[in-house]
Design an enzyme around this catalytic site. Structure first.
Site, PDB file in Angstrom:
ATOM      1  N   HIS A   1       0.834  -1.211   0.000  1.00  0.00           N
ATOM      2  CA  HIS A   1       0.000   0.000   0.000  1.00  0.00           C
ATOM      3  C   HIS A   1       0.865   1.255   0.000  1.00  0.00           C
ATOM      4  O   HIS A   1       1.790   1.384   0.800  1.00  0.00           O
ATOM      5  CB  HIS A   1      -0.912   0.003   1.239  1.00  0.00           C
ATOM      6  CG  HIS A   1      -2.101  -0.902   1.092  1.00  0.00           C
ATOM      7  ND1 HIS A   1      -3.219  -0.796   1.879  1.00  0.00           N
ATOM      8  CD2 HIS A   1      -2.346  -1.918   0.228  1.00  0.00           C
ATOM      9  CE1 HIS A   1      -4.105  -1.716   1.515  1.00  0.00           C
ATOM     10  NE2 HIS A   1      -3.589  -2.408   0.523  1.00  0.00           N
TER      11      HIS A   1
ATOM     12  N   TYR B   1      -9.383   5.492   7.690  1.00  0.00           N
ATOM     13  CA  TYR B   1      -9.583   5.812   9.108  1.00  0.00           C
ATOM     14  C   TYR B   1     -10.574   6.975   9.167  1.00  0.00           C
ATOM     15  O   TYR B   1     -10.355   7.997   8.509  1.00  0.00           O
ATOM     16  CB  TYR B   1      -8.278   6.272   9.758  1.00  0.00           C
ATOM     17  CG  TYR B   1      -7.208   5.210   9.913  1.00  0.00           C
ATOM     18  CD1 TYR B   1      -6.361   4.872   8.859  1.00  0.00           C
ATOM     19  CD2 TYR B   1      -7.016   4.570  11.138  1.00  0.00           C
ATOM     20  CE1 TYR B   1      -5.354   3.916   9.020  1.00  0.00           C
ATOM     21  CE2 TYR B   1      -6.016   3.608  11.305  1.00  0.00           C
ATOM     22  CZ  TYR B   1      -5.191   3.283  10.248  1.00  0.00           C
ATOM     23  OH  TYR B   1      -4.205   2.343  10.409  1.00  0.00           O
TER      24      TYR B   1
ATOM     25  N   PRO C   1      -4.417   0.084  18.946  1.00  0.00           N
ATOM     26  CA  PRO C   1      -4.163  -0.362  17.564  1.00  0.00           C
ATOM     27  C   PRO C   1      -4.269   0.736  16.501  1.00  0.00           C
ATOM     28  O   PRO C   1      -3.989   0.466  15.330  1.00  0.00           O
ATOM     29  CB  PRO C   1      -5.255  -1.427  17.340  1.00  0.00           C
ATOM     30  CG  PRO C   1      -6.334  -1.080  18.298  1.00  0.00           C
ATOM     31  CD  PRO C   1      -5.679  -0.461  19.486  1.00  0.00           C
TER      32      PRO C   1
ATOM     33  N   LYS D   1       0.743  -0.578  15.275  1.00  0.00           N
ATOM     34  CA  LYS D   1       2.144  -0.745  15.674  1.00  0.00           C
ATOM     35  C   LYS D   1       2.455  -1.947  16.557  1.00  0.00           C
ATOM     36  O   LYS D   1       3.629  -2.263  16.765  1.00  0.00           O
ATOM     37  CB  LYS D   1       2.614   0.528  16.412  1.00  0.00           C
ATOM     38  CG  LYS D   1       2.793   1.717  15.519  1.00  0.00           C
ATOM     39  CD  LYS D   1       3.955   1.537  14.571  1.00  0.00           C
ATOM     40  CE  LYS D   1       3.849   2.432  13.374  1.00  0.00           C
ATOM     41  NZ  LYS D   1       4.405   1.892  12.158  1.00  0.00           N
TER      42      LYS D   1
ATOM     43  N   TYR E   1       4.181   6.068  10.575  1.00  0.00           N
ATOM     44  CA  TYR E   1       3.344   4.944  10.112  1.00  0.00           C
ATOM     45  C   TYR E   1       4.166   3.897   9.370  1.00  0.00           C
ATOM     46  O   TYR E   1       3.955   2.700   9.537  1.00  0.00           O
ATOM     47  CB  TYR E   1       2.215   5.480   9.217  1.00  0.00           C
ATOM     48  CG  TYR E   1       1.055   4.523   9.065  1.00  0.00           C
ATOM     49  CD1 TYR E   1       0.001   4.506   9.988  1.00  0.00           C
ATOM     50  CD2 TYR E   1       0.988   3.625   7.995  1.00  0.00           C
ATOM     51  CE1 TYR E   1      -1.068   3.624   9.850  1.00  0.00           C
ATOM     52  CE2 TYR E   1      -0.072   2.740   7.851  1.00  0.00           C
ATOM     53  CZ  TYR E   1      -1.098   2.753   8.781  1.00  0.00           C
ATOM     54  OH  TYR E   1      -2.160   1.873   8.647  1.00  0.00           O
TER      55      TYR E   1
HETATM   56  C1  PHB Z   1      -6.261  -4.392  10.936  1.00  0.00           C
HETATM   57  O1  PHB Z   1      -6.362  -4.628   9.719  1.00  0.00           O
HETATM   58  O2  PHB Z   1      -6.584  -5.246  11.779  1.00  0.00           O
HETATM   59  C2  PHB Z   1      -5.786  -3.076  11.384  1.00  0.00           C
HETATM   60  C3  PHB Z   1      -5.289  -2.177  10.452  1.00  0.00           C
HETATM   61  C4  PHB Z   1      -4.850  -0.927  10.856  1.00  0.00           C
HETATM   62  C5  PHB Z   1      -4.916  -0.577  12.189  1.00  0.00           C
HETATM   63  C6  PHB Z   1      -5.395  -1.481  13.128  1.00  0.00           C
HETATM   64  C7  PHB Z   1      -5.828  -2.733  12.727  1.00  0.00           C
HETATM   65  O3  PHB Z   1      -4.506   0.653  12.568  1.00  0.00           O
END
Ligand code: PHB
Ligand code: APR
Length: 389
Positions: free
Chosen positions: A72, A200, A292, A296, A384
């Site tokens: 990505h 997000y 989450p 990380k 990130y």
């Molecule tokens: C996930 O795909 O489980 C996932 C992706 C990004 C995040 C947290 C969890 O920030």
């Protein structure tokens, strides 16, 4: 039983450490409380940053990740009904890889089997002695009886609820913690993702995240009260709420389907210092937890395993204790920066009940600043994709 390094826990931290040490000719035994199927059945994280890439490369376990993982270039943020792109590749030159932690774990377990290195499943460590004087004795329960694993060093890779961290005397151990007043309700489904990258969202109803594991498997989350019972959230209710929070564009391309898993996870920031005491070294969730939102947790565990493997190799093969002596301080310097980033992402993207008007306006300003500022986006992006360590 005797070995050079006893490893408690067969999550990513323990398995990576084991593989890296095996490649250096160092003997290890892993004790894992659960069965292999149980470990592989857990649905966990899915975004790999530069730390995990480097660790898997050094472990020579990155073939499937490179062929099956999704590379990505960035992700989207939706706030105040504005959708904008964080161009990770353009801002940092780096990408992230979407590849499930479960798959990472499977690849590492397969490699360990090929190495012929022993893992005792359904073997729960109950007590660790001798970390100050050596040799270390790990008492564990296996096949209905109490047994002892004797080793030169012990790696506590046994997660947040493990026993290793508590072996460090209370007079020496310090913990730092923040528990957030909400959780994430996660849903896993065999449907194509609603977008080719992650989204997000900060919405008046709360945070939402659209993620994926592959082109045909989606992972979604919504912020929820911590005491939420998933039974109160039939699939259609979750999909409806996701459509609201992710907005009309994502909703239009969202494919619905039956959930394969639905559960509520708490959000926590936690660090235990130091990460080494005598012959005991901690790695992964045993020493630190991040919420989450910054993706990380797995990546920090990988960085720990990589640095710890180098330190133990120098100690065991060359008798040099320099890296082992600086292990805790070196790791904590990186870990606290990642704790800061994960806390910041969480604070910026969630709705806090009882939040006063001042904080609400500051949050809006933060998101608006991020949307318009290449400098702030670069800061987010470099965290990130993974800070150097
Ligand atoms: C996930 O795909 O489980 C996932 C992706 C990004 C995040 C947290 C969890 O920030
Ligand atoms: N004896 C043996 N094994 C134990 C014991 C014990 N007393 N206590 C816990 N374990 C095992 C658990 O069953 C688990 O399989 O230790 C393992 C720890 O693995 P993880 O929880 O996956 O932790 P870690 O390897 O540090 O990986 C961190 O996993 O949960 C995610 O967010 C986290 O992504 C991060 C990553």
């Amino acid at each position: 039983m005797r070995t050079q390094v006893g490893i408690i826990g067969a999550g990513p931290a323990g398995l990576l450490l084991g593989r890296l040490l095996t490649r250096q000719g160092i003997d290890t035994v892993i004790l894992e409380k659960r069965s292999a199927d149980h470990v592989l059945g857990r649905i966990r994280a899915g975004v790999l940053d530069s730390a995990t890439l480097e660790a898997l490369r050094e472990a020579d376990c990155d073939q499937r990740m490179k062929s099956d993982g999704l590379f990505h270039d960035g992700f989207d943020i939706i706030a105040n009904n504005n959708r904008f792109h964080i161009d990770l590749k353009g801002l940092t030159g780096q990408q992230v890889i979407v590849y499930g932690q479960t798959e990472v774990t499977r690849d590492l377990m397969d490699a360990r089997n090929e190495d012929g290195a022993p893992t005792l499943y359904e073997a729960a460590a109950v007590n660790i002695e001798g970390i100050e004087s050596g040799p270390v004795r790990i008492t564990h329960e296996h096949e209905g009886s109490r047994k002892e694993l004797v080793c030169d060093y012990v790696a506590g890779c046994d997660g947040f609820h493990g026993v290793a961290a508590k072996t460090i005397p209370a007079t020496i151990r310090r913990t730092f913690e923040r528990v957030y007043p909400f959780g994430w309700l996660g849903l896993f489904a065999d449907v194509p993702p609603c977008s080719h990258e992650l989204i997000y969202a900060n919405h008046a109803n709360g945070f939402a995240l659209a993620s994926m594991r592959s082109q045909t498997r989606s992972r979604y989350y919504i912020q929820c009260p911590i005491d939420t019972d998933p039974a109160d959230w039939p699939d259609e209710r979750v999909w409806d709420e996701l459509a609201i929070r992710l907005g009309p564009q994502a909703a239009a391309s969202m494919k619905r389907g039956p959930s394969l898993e639905k559960s509520v996870a708490p959000l926590r920031s936690f660090v235990a210092e130091p990460m080494r005491h005598g012959r005991l070294f901690l790695a992964g969730d045993a020493a630190h937890i991040v919420p989450p939102t910054g993706a990380k947790g797995l990546n920090l565990a990988s960085a720990d395993a990589l640095v710890l493997a180098r330190a133990l190799t120098a100690l065991i093969r060359e008798g040099s204790g320099t890296l082992a002596d600086t292990y805790s301080a070196d790791r904590l310097e990186h870990i606290w920066k990642v704790e800061r980033f994960s806390w910041w992402m969480t604070t910026m993207l969630h709705r806090f009940s009882g939040q006063d008007d001042f904080n609400a306006r500051i949050q809006l300003a933060e998101l608006d600043y991020l949307r318009g500022s290449r400098a702030e986006q670069t800061s987010l992006a470099e965290n990130y994709v993974g800070l150097p360590f």
